[in-house]
Design a protein around this motif. Structure first.
Motif, PDB file in Angstrom:
ATOM      1  N   GLU A   1       2.615   1.980  -7.561  1.00 36.48           N
ATOM      2  CA  GLU A   1       2.517   2.464  -8.940  1.00 36.48           C
ATOM      3  C   GLU A   1       3.724   3.335  -9.278  1.00 36.48           C
ATOM      4  O   GLU A   1       4.256   4.050  -8.429  1.00 36.48           O
ATOM      5  CB  GLU A   1       1.234   3.273  -9.131  1.00 36.48           C
ATOM      6  N   ALA A   2       4.130   3.242 -10.525  1.00 36.29           N
ATOM      7  CA  ALA A   2       5.243   4.066 -10.991  1.00 36.29           C
ATOM      8  C   ALA A   2       4.890   5.549 -10.835  1.00 36.29           C
ATOM      9  O   ALA A   2       3.733   5.950 -10.997  1.00 36.29           O
ATOM     10  CB  ALA A   2       5.563   3.748 -12.449  1.00 36.29           C
ATOM     11  N   SER A   3       5.887   6.345 -10.519  1.00 33.77           N
ATOM     12  CA  SER A   3       5.759   7.809 -10.348  1.00 33.77           C
ATOM     13  C   SER A   3       4.957   8.201  -9.116  1.00 33.77           C
ATOM     14  O   SER A   3       4.631   9.383  -8.930  1.00 33.77           O
ATOM     15  CB  SER A   3       5.134   8.466 -11.593  1.00 33.77           C
TER      16      SER A   3
ATOM     17  N   GLN B   1       4.952   6.399  -3.145  1.00 36.15           N
ATOM     18  CA  GLN B   1       5.393   5.104  -2.622  1.00 36.15           C
ATOM     19  C   GLN B   1       6.586   4.557  -3.433  1.00 36.15           C
ATOM     20  O   GLN B   1       7.518   3.981  -2.871  1.00 36.15           O
ATOM     21  CB  GLN B   1       4.224   4.108  -2.640  1.00 36.15           C
ATOM     22  N   ALA B   2       6.523   4.740  -4.748  1.00 35.85           N
ATOM     23  CA  ALA B   2       7.649   4.309  -5.595  1.00 35.85           C
ATOM     24  C   ALA B   2       8.898   5.136  -5.300  1.00 35.85           C
ATOM     25  O   ALA B   2      10.022   4.618  -5.298  1.00 35.85           O
ATOM     26  CB  ALA B   2       7.268   4.424  -7.070  1.00 35.85           C
ATOM     27  N   ALA B   3       8.709   6.432  -5.035  1.00 37.08           N
ATOM     28  CA  ALA B   3       9.848   7.279  -4.674  1.00 37.08           C
ATOM     29  C   ALA B   3      10.463   6.825  -3.360  1.00 37.08           C
ATOM     30  O   ALA B   3      11.688   6.850  -3.186  1.00 37.08           O
ATOM     31  CB  ALA B   3       9.403   8.738  -4.579  1.00 37.08           C
ATOM     32  N   ILE B   4       9.625   6.394  -2.435  1.00 38.20           N
ATOM     33  CA  ILE B   4      10.120   5.886  -1.150  1.00 38.20           C
ATOM     34  C   ILE B   4      10.945   4.618  -1.351  1.00 38.20           C
ATOM     35  O   ILE B   4      12.011   4.440  -0.752  1.00 38.20           O
ATOM     36  CB  ILE B   4       8.943   5.643  -0.188  1.00 38.20           C
ATOM     37  N   VAL B   5      10.484   3.737  -2.218  1.00 34.53           N
ATOM     38  CA  VAL B   5      11.245   2.510  -2.504  1.00 34.53           C
ATOM     39  C   VAL B   5      12.591   2.855  -3.142  1.00 34.53           C
ATOM     40  O   VAL B   5      13.618   2.244  -2.817  1.00 34.53           O
ATOM     41  CB  VAL B   5      10.421   1.574  -3.419  1.00 34.53           C
TER      42      VAL B   5
END
Length: 212
Positions: free
Chosen positions: A101-103, A106-110
Motif C-alpha cells: 500500500e502507498a505510504s 513496505q512501500a518505503a522499502i521498495v
C-alpha cells in the motif's frame, strides 16, 4: 632762413615717424591681445550614468553527497523459501497479486530499492507481508530511532546489537521490525497478534539474508 626751414622740415618728418611707430605699436598690442586672450567657451558637462558597485560572484554551495541504498535482489522465494513457508503454515503460498500500500513501510522499502513480498493463506485469505531493504547508514539510523520510540523491544528476534527487534500493532495488524547487519526487515499481518507469532518467519528471513 634756409637753415631754420630745413630744421623745421626735419623735425616734422621725425614727428611723423614717431607717431607712425606709436600707432603701429598700439595696433600690435591690440592684435596680440586679441590672439592671447580669446573668449573661452563655457565647458559643457554631460551627465554620465552611475554604475552599480561591483559585486563579487558568490559560489554555489556544493550539496553534501548522500550514500545511496544498496539494492536487495532477493526473490520472494529467497526471502522465505517454499519449505520454510510450509513449515510455518502449510496453507500459505506466494501471493502473485500482492502490492504494498502507498505510504506504508513496505512501500518505503521498495523505494529504497528493496523487495516486498506477500504470502497468502489459501484458506482464510490472510496475507503476511515481508519486506527487506538495505538503506543508507544515515537513513538506517533514523529508522532505528523512530522505531525504538514507537515499538516494544523484542529480544527473541535476535541478539543485540547484531539484531534489534521491535513489535507494535498498527491498523489492526501486528508489525515486526528487525534491523540486522545493515538490513531493515518488516513483517506485518493481522495474523500477528503478539511478537511471538512473527518469530518463526523472522528467524527464516534472517537466515536467508546475504552476508553484509
Amino acid at each position: 632762413m634756409v637753415a631754420t626751414s630745413r630744421f623745421t622740415h626735419s623735425t616734422t618728418r621725425i614727428g611723423v615717424r614717431a607717431a607712425a611707430v606709436i600707432v603701429a605699436g598700439m595696433l600690435s598690442v591690440a592684435g596680440l591681445s586679441a590672439c592671447t586672450n580669446p573668449v573661452a567657451p563655457a565647458p559643457s558637462h554631460k551627465p554620465t550614468a552611475s554604475k552599480p558597485p561591483a559585486t563579487k560572484p558568490t559560489a554555489t554551495p556544493t550539496p553534501t553527497p548522500t550514500e545511496p541504498p544498496t539494492p536487495v535482489t532477493l526473490t520472494c522465494e529467497q526471502v522465505v523459501t517454499p519449505q520454510q513457508l510450509y513449515d510455518f503454515n502449510p496453507n500459505y503460498g506466494t501471493d502473485p497479486g500482492y502490492a504494498p500500500e502507498a505510504s506504508s513501510l513496505q512501500a518505503a522499502i521498495v523505494s529504497d530499492q528493496g523487495v516486498a513480498c506477500g504470502f497468502l493463506n489459501q484458506t482464510s485469505n490472510a496475507v503476511i507481508e515481508v519486506a527487506i531493504a538495505k538503506p543508507a547508514e544515515s537513513s538506517m539510523t533514523a529508522r532505528k530511532n523512530t522505531t525504538a520510540g514507537a515499538s516494544q523491544v523484542v529480544p527473541t528476534y535476535g541478539v543485540p546489537p547484531t539484531v534489534e527487534g521491535y513489535f507494535t500493532v498498527t491498523g489492526g495488524a501486528g508489525q515486526a521490525q528487525i534491523f540486522s547487519n545493515g538490513y531493515w526487515i518488516v513483517l506485518q499481518s493481522k495474523e500477528f497478534a503478539e511478537p511471538g507469532d512473527a518469530q518463526p518467519l523472522a528467524a527464516a528471513v534472517l537466515q536467508n539474508l546475504p552476508p553484509a
